[in-house]
Motif scaffolding. Structure first.
Motif, PDB file in Angstrom:
ATOM      1  N   PHE A  91      32.810  46.135  40.515  1.00 27.76           N
ATOM      2  CA  PHE A  91      31.461  46.615  40.175  1.00 27.76           C
ATOM      3  C   PHE A  91      31.023  47.689  41.173  1.00 27.76           C
ATOM      4  N   GLN A 134      31.263  46.422  32.176  1.00 20.80           N
ATOM      5  CA  GLN A 134      30.770  45.060  32.422  1.00 20.80           C
ATOM      6  C   GLN A 134      31.348  44.081  31.400  1.00 20.80           C
ATOM      7  N   GLY A 169      26.878  46.581  41.734  1.00 15.88           N
ATOM      8  CA  GLY A 169      26.753  45.443  40.811  1.00 15.88           C
ATOM      9  C   GLY A 169      25.395  45.332  40.127  1.00 15.88           C
TER      10      GLY A 169
END
Ligand code: KG4
Ligand code: ZN
Length: 333
Positions: free
Chosen positions: A169, A241, A183
């Motif tokens: 991330f 994601q 993230g």
């Protein structure tokens, strides 16, 4: 006997954190002094900067925590601190402060594995004791599937062979020139995006084991980026994601079924991810499994989870040897 009271210190990376927890799970205070703004200018955590900043913060933070909890040092039953894994020079600040406090008070000291703190954190707000389960730990430094047999008894099912999920991330966040850490930014942007627009690799999804690999996904994003123009950022965030979450969810469900346990836990900073939380909730419900996750605030690094892990160990008679050093490579399993 009064309910055991523990003070815990966490300084494994860039957060200075102190918590007081009273048995069985009453968080009296959980203080976090974040250094994120300091490290953002470098695009990641600089170890030297982190340890230098823990030093002036640790003592005042302990004092603030005591004051806010209304407790005095002499009421403590034990003192705990994160022993590892993490950045050695950061660990040393909290670990030494914790030991010194324990020695000064004549109370036991408990060195805690940061990953055990994460793994047990989903039980912190429950009325049940940590019980047999399959735990997915997803943080900035680690991604692993663990069979929790009981407190202190863990069996490794699988781990990442390269980047941790949080690291992926953060690296993709950097590629997209988002602020550090990537993230939470990707989580926020992905909410407005189409997760199906870009077909990105699901590393090791069909590997038949419980290991993970996220570096191919990061590389795929790197090679895709120069070919894109126009409005793609939110769709790329959502597609990336989705690829991470797909693998995490499917492997966790498979592991729980294979081990034959009906309880799944998810912990670590990435478990604050809204898409991972909703997809894991759907998938466990569909599979007839129970799911426990810490609240988002207790998912990212904090000292309450260290206090909880220490308390679990204190109650079964565990005490650390004061001659033990902090260990940046401390293993959970
Ligand atoms: O557990 P943690 O606070 O520290 C470590 O032990 O590493 O995890 C930090 C990681 C970072 O990589 C951060 O980007 C990630 O957790 N993270 C998230 C979210 N919140 C934190 N990743 C995805 N979505 C989020 N909402
Ligand atoms: Zn952590």
């Amino acid at each position: 006997m009064s309910r055991p009271l523990v003070l815990a210190i966490e300084t494994s990376c860039d957060e200075t954190a102190v918590a007081l927890l009273r048995s069985p799970r009453e968080i009296l205070v959980s203080e976090i002094a974040s250094q994120i703004d300091l490290h953002r200018q470098y695009g990641g955590v600089v170890p030297e900067v982190a340890s230098r900043n823990h030093l002036p913060k640790i003592r005042p933070l302990i004092e603030v925590a005591l004051q806010r909890s209304g407790c005095s040092l002499h009421e403590l039953h034990c003192v705990a601190a994160t022993r590892g894994p993490g950045l050695l020079t950061s660990l040393l600040v909290g670990y030494s402060a914790g030991k010194a406090l324990a020695i000064g008070l004549g109370r036991p000291f408990i060195g805690v594995n940061h990953l055990e703190g994460h793994l047990l954190s989903p039980f912190l707000q429950e009325t049940a004791q940590p019980s047999p389960s399959v735990g997915l730990i997803v943080s900035g430094g680690h991604t692993m599937l663990v069979h929790l047999v009981g407190v202190g008894s863990y069996r490794l099912l699988g781990r990442t062979l390269d980047d941790a999920a949080g690291e992926a991330f953060d690296k993709v966040g950097k590629l997209l020139q988002l602020p550090y850490p990537g993230g939470p930014e990707i989580d926020r942007l992905a909410k407005q995006g189409d997760g199906q627009r870009f077909d990105l690799p699901r590393g090791m999804l069909k590997s038949g084991d419980y290991n993970f690999s996220f570096s191919g996904l990061k590389t795929a994003v790197r090679y895709l980026l120069p070919k894109l123009d126009g409005n793609f950022q939110v769709d790329l965030c959502a597609s990336f994601q989705e690829a991470v979450v797909d693998v995490l969810v499917q492997k966790t469900i498979r592991a729980a079924n294979q081990v034959g346990l009906s309880l799944v836990t998810v912990s670590g900073g990435v478990s604050a991810n809204s898409r991972l939380r909703s997809r894991m909730t759907e998938a466990t419900t569909a599979a007839g499994l129970d799911l426990k996750m810490a609240t988002p605030a207790l998912s990212t690094d904090n000292a309450a989870m260290i206090a909880y892990a220490a308390l679990q160990r204190y109650l079964i008679g565990y005490r650390s040897d004061l001659r033990e050093d902090a260990d940046p490579n401390l293993k959970l399993v």
